[in-house]
Design an enzyme around this catalytic site. Structure first.
Site, PDB file in Angstrom:
ATOM      1  N   SER A  16      35.686  30.395  49.266  1.00  0.00           N
ATOM      2  CA  SER A  16      34.937  31.593  49.655  1.00  0.00           C
ATOM      3  C   SER A  16      35.376  32.795  48.821  1.00  0.00           C
ATOM      4  CB  SER A  16      35.181  31.895  51.140  1.00  0.00           C
ATOM      5  OG  SER A  16      36.524  32.309  51.318  1.00  0.00           O
ATOM      6  N   PHE A  18      37.518  35.993  48.082  1.00  0.00           N
ATOM      7  CA  PHE A  18      38.914  36.361  48.371  1.00  0.00           C
ATOM      8  C   PHE A  18      39.815  35.155  48.661  1.00  0.00           C
ATOM      9  CE2 PHE A  18      35.964  39.524  50.230  1.00  0.00           C
ATOM     10  CZ  PHE A  18      36.073  40.473  49.233  1.00  0.00           C
ATOM     11  N   LYS A  21      40.373  31.974  43.920  1.00  0.00           N
ATOM     12  CA  LYS A  21      39.832  31.066  42.894  1.00  0.00           C
ATOM     13  C   LYS A  21      40.157  31.553  41.487  1.00  0.00           C
ATOM     14  CE  LYS A  21      35.605  31.799  44.075  1.00  0.00           C
ATOM     15  NZ  LYS A  21      35.830  32.767  45.147  1.00  0.00           N
ATOM     16  N   ASP A  89      34.432  31.182  34.911  1.00  0.00           N
ATOM     17  CA  ASP A  89      34.577  31.868  36.198  1.00  0.00           C
ATOM     18  C   ASP A  89      33.200  32.212  36.748  1.00  0.00           C
ATOM     19  OD1 ASP A  89      36.078  32.802  38.294  1.00  0.00           O
ATOM     20  OD2 ASP A  89      36.389  34.798  37.438  1.00  0.00           O
ATOM     21  N   GLU A  90      33.089  32.323  38.064  1.00  0.00           N
ATOM     22  CA  GLU A  90      31.826  32.676  38.739  1.00  0.00           C
ATOM     23  C   GLU A  90      30.704  31.724  38.328  1.00  0.00           C
ATOM     24  OE1 GLU A  90      31.894  34.811  41.067  1.00  0.00           O
ATOM     25  OE2 GLU A  90      33.477  36.274  40.604  1.00  0.00           O
ATOM     26  N   GLN A  92      28.947  29.751  39.919  1.00  0.00           N
ATOM     27  CA  GLN A  92      27.783  29.638  40.825  1.00  0.00           C
ATOM     28  C   GLN A  92      26.578  30.420  40.300  1.00  0.00           C
ATOM     29  OE1 GLN A  92      30.495  31.461  41.619  1.00  0.00           O
ATOM     30  NE2 GLN A  92      29.760  33.503  42.154  1.00  0.00           N
ATOM     31  N   CYS A 181      34.125  31.807  63.480  1.00  0.00           N
ATOM     32  CA  CYS A 181      33.710  33.221  63.453  1.00  0.00           C
ATOM     33  C   CYS A 181      32.404  33.390  62.675  1.00  0.00           C
ATOM     34  CB  CYS A 181      34.819  34.082  62.856  1.00  0.00           C
ATOM     35  SG  CYS A 181      36.309  34.118  63.885  1.00  0.00           S
TER      36      CYS A 181
HETATM   37 ZN    ZN Z   1      37.917  33.199  62.428  1.00  0.00          ZN
END
Ligand code: ZN
Length: 191
Positions: A16, A18, A21, A89-90, A92, A181
């Site tokens: 994800s 932060f 990576k 890098d990046e 995606q 979450c």
């Molecule tokens: Zn959580």
């Protein structure tokens, strides 16, 4: 087709926002520098955060990079330069041509290290990343820490209402969250 004796391979570093990576990509590329192998780092043009010439991670460690507007440019640069190890890098944000480019380079003996977001803000696999993970010899999943509960985070929750897939930003726009979450926030936003 003649295959070179020396074999290359593909490594994917994903996770994800932060999750560290880029830090991991930079760590591996520094070791390549120590080993005095020739290397190149690429990143797609779309990512204009911080700097256009360096891969910069959130903790400001950086390493020089080449900005490309499509995956074919990576192939050209690498073959023309006789490069032994490449970092991307990046990934995606790159076109699907990167899948074939990574295969071609690895087949020719290049070590290909690819970092990128595994899923977008909706939790859906991002661009060419799922394919790259499938064809890679090595896949590393990095995790951030969920800002809501402190568990390991695997999702990038978007704090703005935009529904564009690509919305560049940092902590002003995204926060790392865990599965639990993420689902809770999604349900809350749908209500
Ligand atoms: Zn959580």
């Amino acid at each position: 087709m003649e295959y070179a004796k020396k074999t290359g391979w593909i490594e994917v570093i994903c996770g994800s926002m932060f999750s560290g990576k880029t830090e991991e990509l930079i760590r591996r590329m520094r070791r390549v520098q120590f080993a005095q192998r020739s290397l190149a780092i690429f990143k797609p043009k779309i990512d204009t955060r911080y700097s256009v010439e360096e891969v910069v991670s959130h903790d400001a460690k950086s390493i020089k990079s080449i900005t490309v507007s499509c995956s074919a440019e990576i192939l050209e640069h690498t073959l023309a330069g006789g490069v032994e190890v490449i970092g991307i890098d990046e990934a995606q944000f790159l076109d699907n041509g990167i899948i074939e480019v990574a295969q071609t380079l690895a087949n020719q003996g290049v070590r290909v290290i690819i970092a990128g977001l595994d899923t977008d803000f909706r939790g859906i696999p991002f661009g060419p990343m799922p394919y790259l993970m499938a064809i890679a010899e090595y896949v590393t999943k990095e995790h951030a820490i969920c800002v809501h509960c402190g568990d390991l985070a695997n999702h990038s929750h978007r704090l703005t209402k935009s529904d564009k897939i690509v919305e560049l930003g940092e902590k002003d726009i995204y926060e790392p969250v865990c599965r639990h979450c993420f689902n809770k926030l999604k349900k809350k936003n749908a209500d």
